[in-house]
Enzyme design. Structure first.
Site, PDB file in Angstrom:
ATOM      1  N   CYS A 156       0.813  -1.223   0.000  1.00 27.43           N
ATOM      2  CA  CYS A 156       0.000   0.000   0.000  1.00 27.43           C
ATOM      3  C   CYS A 156       0.847   1.273   0.000  1.00 27.43           C
ATOM      4  CB  CYS A 156      -0.958   0.007   1.182  1.00 27.43           C
ATOM      5  SG  CYS A 156      -2.211  -1.286   1.053  1.00 27.43           S
ATOM      6  N   HIS A 168     -11.769  10.709  -8.786  1.00 30.53           N
ATOM      7  CA  HIS A 168     -10.737  10.665  -9.826  1.00 30.53           C
ATOM      8  C   HIS A 168      -9.561  11.578  -9.488  1.00 30.53           C
ATOM      9  CE1 HIS A 168     -13.812   8.458 -11.968  1.00 30.53           C
ATOM     10  NE2 HIS A 168     -12.848   8.013 -12.753  1.00 30.53           N
ATOM     11  N   GLU A 204     -13.387   0.542   1.654  1.00 29.14           N
ATOM     12  CA  GLU A 204     -12.285   0.678   0.708  1.00 29.14           C
ATOM     13  C   GLU A 204     -12.292  -0.457  -0.321  1.00 29.14           C
ATOM     14  OE1 GLU A 204      -8.097   1.968   1.862  1.00 29.14           O
ATOM     15  OE2 GLU A 204      -7.803  -0.166   1.440  1.00 29.14           O
TER      16      GLU A 204
END
Length: 148
Positions: A37, A78, A130
């Site tokens: 991550c 985005h 998530e």
């Protein structure tokens, strides 16, 4: 939108509003402890926000659903979360764009907006998913937001 039953918040208010929304965003967690991550990757985040209060505004709303969407979706969709320097900082673990910090940040953005409204509703909970198997629930500390 994912159909989900969210944890309920016990509160003394007579109105409760829940808004579901989603946005696609990339992030990285700037820590060696984050493993994979720590590299840039993306998610489609699903968020549920719980807002409550006793008074409606001049339009008869606790809060307009579309305003909540604008605050969060229009900000983060985005984008690379790490680029939102007003909210996230690569040098401060309390401000890394983890799911926990993102959920708290969503709360902070929404509550700041609600604090400016005449009827003063309160954000009681942010549920942030998530991945299909991982989610976070953020609840403000007792006394911080309930006003009771």
């Amino acid at each position: 939108m994912i159909q989900q039953i969210y944890p309920s918040v016990v509160h003394p208010f007579c109105y409760e509003l829940n808004k579901d929304l989603q946005f696609a965003a990339a992030h990285y967690v700037p820590s060696d402890a984050a493993g994979k991550c720590s590299r840039v990757h993306g998610h489609t985040y699903f968020v549920n926000v719980t807002i409550a209060g006793n008074d409606l505004d001049a339009a008869g709303f606790l809060v307009n659903f579309s305003e909540i969407k604008k605050l969060i979706h229009d900000c983060f969709d985005h984008s690379l979360l790490n680029d939102h320097h007003a909210y996230f900082k690569d040098e401060d673990p309390e401000r890394f764009p983890t799911s926990e910090v993102l959920a708290r940040t969503v709360y902070e953005i929404i509550q700041a907006y609600l604090d400016r409204s005449e009827n003063k509703p309160r954000c009681l909970q942010v549920f942030l998913r998530e991945t299909p198997t991982s989610y976070v629930v953020y609840l403000p500390r007792a006394g911080d937001s309930y006003g009771i």
